[in-house]
Design a protein around this motif. Sequence first.
Motif, PDB file in Angstrom:
ATOM      1  N   ARG A 209       0.702  -1.451  -0.219  1.00 40.94           N
ATOM      2  CA  ARG A 209       0.025  -0.044   0.088  1.00 40.94           C
ATOM      3  C   ARG A 209       0.834   1.163  -0.152  1.00 40.94           C
ATOM      4  O   ARG A 209       0.439   2.015   0.678  1.00 40.94           O
ATOM      5  CB  ARG A 209      -0.774   0.359   1.480  1.00 40.94           C
ATOM      6  N   PHE A 210       2.271   0.548  -0.419  1.00 40.25           N
ATOM      7  CA  PHE A 210       2.976   2.375  -0.219  1.00 40.25           C
ATOM      8  C   PHE A 210       3.146   2.991   0.599  1.00 40.25           C
ATOM      9  O   PHE A 210       3.340   3.815   1.025  1.00 40.25           O
ATOM     10  CB  PHE A 210       2.926   2.806  -1.411  1.00 40.25           C
ATOM     11  N   LYS A 211       2.812   2.231   1.792  1.00 36.29           N
ATOM     12  CA  LYS A 211       3.525   3.166   3.249  1.00 36.29           C
ATOM     13  C   LYS A 211       4.491   3.718   3.741  1.00 36.29           C
ATOM     14  O   LYS A 211       5.633   3.776   3.060  1.00 36.29           O
ATOM     15  CB  LYS A 211       2.741   2.272   4.582  1.00 36.29           C
ATOM     16  N   ASP A 212       4.390   4.634   4.271  1.00 36.10           N
ATOM     17  CA  ASP A 212       5.429   6.399   4.395  1.00 36.10           C
ATOM     18  C   ASP A 212       6.010   6.591   2.458  1.00 36.10           C
ATOM     19  O   ASP A 212       6.850   7.112   2.812  1.00 36.10           O
ATOM     20  CB  ASP A 212       5.923   5.726   5.448  1.00 36.10           C
ATOM     21  N   PHE A 213       5.628   6.077   1.551  1.00 31.70           N
ATOM     22  CA  PHE A 213       6.542   6.141  -0.430  1.00 31.70           C
ATOM     23  C   PHE A 213       6.083   8.367  -0.407  1.00 31.70           C
ATOM     24  O   PHE A 213       4.996   8.560   0.197  1.00 31.70           O
ATOM     25  CB  PHE A 213       5.620   5.777  -0.313  1.00 31.70           C
ATOM     26  N   ALA A 214       6.734   8.883  -1.148  1.00 32.10           N
ATOM     27  CA  ALA A 214       6.464  10.197  -1.370  1.00 32.10           C
ATOM     28  C   ALA A 214       5.401   9.575  -2.779  1.00 32.10           C
ATOM     29  O   ALA A 214       5.659   9.179  -3.627  1.00 32.10           O
ATOM     30  CB  ALA A 214       7.560  10.710  -1.043  1.00 32.10           C
TER      31      ALA A 214
END
Length: 298
Positions: free
Chosen positions: A70-75
């Motif tokens: 879920r692309f957690k903490d991705f920019a």
Amino acid sequence: MSNLVPTHADLADFKAAQRLAYDAVAAVEAQLSEGITEKQAAAALEDWLRGRGVTRFFHYGFAWFGERTRFKDFAKPEGGLVNQFANPKMAHFGKQFLPTDRPLRRGEAVILDVGPIVGGTAADIGYSCSLGGSENEEFHNARMALQPYRELVLRLVRAGAGQGRIYKQLDELIHDQGYENIHSYYPGSVLAHRVGKVPGLRLPTFRYKGFSPQAIAFLSGHLLESKLRPDAHQAPIWNEEGDSPCEPGLWAVEPHIGNGSFGVKWEEMLVVTEDTAYWLDDDLPHVRYWQQHERSPR
């Protein structure tokens, strides 16, 4: 625009390439075990395809586990599309999206994504599964939540709706279901992008942040043409800013949603002609999953 529409022979090649890519993710899904890393799973995708004669990739193997699905903490992308492609933090083109040494644990979500080039024909697919996922009701519900997107996109494309309108209606449905739009993290916040026959296959290939120079040449060539001739050629990126109907050709559509600590997606090719649209293949793993669980509710 008509030269962007594949011939019947081309479509048969694209369908075969897409099925080969899905065969690869099915083979790697069967190999998943506790402790395997994202890098190992992504390499297994590439190795399986190379063993079937693939020597070029539109993009190399991606594998994401657990919260990374879920692309957690991705920019999230910022600024123009060109700047996003150059930004090392951005999705796909940045290190944060490349496979890591993160190991897989039982019950966790998995996304496998790969784009082989077969005889000059590029495919690009994404698939959600899990290790022991059949026991996870929340994961199952998220996979089933993806089902209406396929019909919605097709219906609106056929109706001549602008790309931005389709994106926003899909976004509203995702929100109503209680999920977050994860494809908004991709470069240009893309819901889809062009695929086709790629150039430069006789030239050397290498890996640049998961993509080949052939893929970058294909997309950048279409992007440049859309800037030089905006009235005649659409950008190869489909996002919420587009105000025109979907241009004829092949589009890899990839809705991606998340909730809590995981995400799910599917990605497959949509054929758009001058007067209609249809999915390239209806016999795909995520479609069969929906059909199976509609017949046998959990």
